[in-house]
Design a protein around this motif. Structure first.
Motif, PDB file in Angstrom:
ATOM      1  N   PHE A  29       0.833  -1.206   0.000  1.00  0.00           N
ATOM      2  CA  PHE A  29       0.000   0.000   0.000  1.00  0.00           C
ATOM      3  C   PHE A  29       0.868   1.257   0.000  1.00  0.00           C
ATOM      4  CE2 PHE A  29      -3.829  -2.163   2.245  1.00  0.00           C
ATOM      5  CZ  PHE A  29      -4.264  -2.653   1.022  1.00  0.00           C
ATOM      6  N   ASP A  32       2.198   1.799  -3.474  1.00  0.00           N
ATOM      7  CA  ASP A  32       1.198   2.229  -4.440  1.00  0.00           C
ATOM      8  C   ASP A  32       0.613   3.606  -4.144  1.00  0.00           C
ATOM      9  OD1 ASP A  32       1.537  -0.157  -5.737  1.00  0.00           O
ATOM     10  OD2 ASP A  32      -0.266  -1.094  -4.895  1.00  0.00           O
ATOM     11  N   LYS A  33       0.333   3.878  -2.860  1.00  0.00           N
ATOM     12  CA  LYS A  33      -0.420   5.077  -2.493  1.00  0.00           C
ATOM     13  C   LYS A  33       0.382   6.115  -1.724  1.00  0.00           C
ATOM     14  CE  LYS A  33      -4.522   2.217  -2.127  1.00  0.00           C
ATOM     15  NZ  LYS A  33      -5.586   1.708  -1.291  1.00  0.00           N
ATOM     16  N   PHE A  38       1.522   3.651   6.460  1.00  0.00           N
ATOM     17  CA  PHE A  38       1.621   2.270   5.991  1.00  0.00           C
ATOM     18  C   PHE A  38       2.972   1.661   6.362  1.00  0.00           C
ATOM     19  CE2 PHE A  38      -1.549   3.711   2.695  1.00  0.00           C
ATOM     20  CZ  PHE A  38      -2.605   3.002   3.238  1.00  0.00           C
TER      21      PHE A  38
END
Length: 74
Positions: A29, A32-33, A38
């Motif tokens: 995560f 990706d984000k 995270f």
């Protein structure tokens, strides 16, 4: 119901490996984000998963514990 020490070791290995799978998901995560929360969550989960594996060494041999942990993570 009594749980043998060998079963306790195996249960701890499975729990630790499962927790580390979720840590990998949080790192994915982050990749990706973005978002440093995270990384923090993934690191905490890795720490907890590794602690479960280390405690399992009290009940299982290093070789058996390491192989099972590695196979479950794969």
């Amino acid at each position: 119901m009594s749980i043998s020490s060998s079963n306790i070791g195996l249960i701890l290995i499975i729990i630790g490996a499962s927790i580390e799978v979720f840590a990998d998901i949080f790192f994915k995560f982050y990749n990706d984000k973005g978002g440093y929360h995270f990384i923090v969550l993934g690191s905490i989960l890795y720490l907890i998963g590794t602690m479960c594996w280390v405690v399992s060494l009290r009940y299982e041999t290093f070789t058996k514990s390491g192989v099972i942990f590695l196979l479950l993570n794969i």
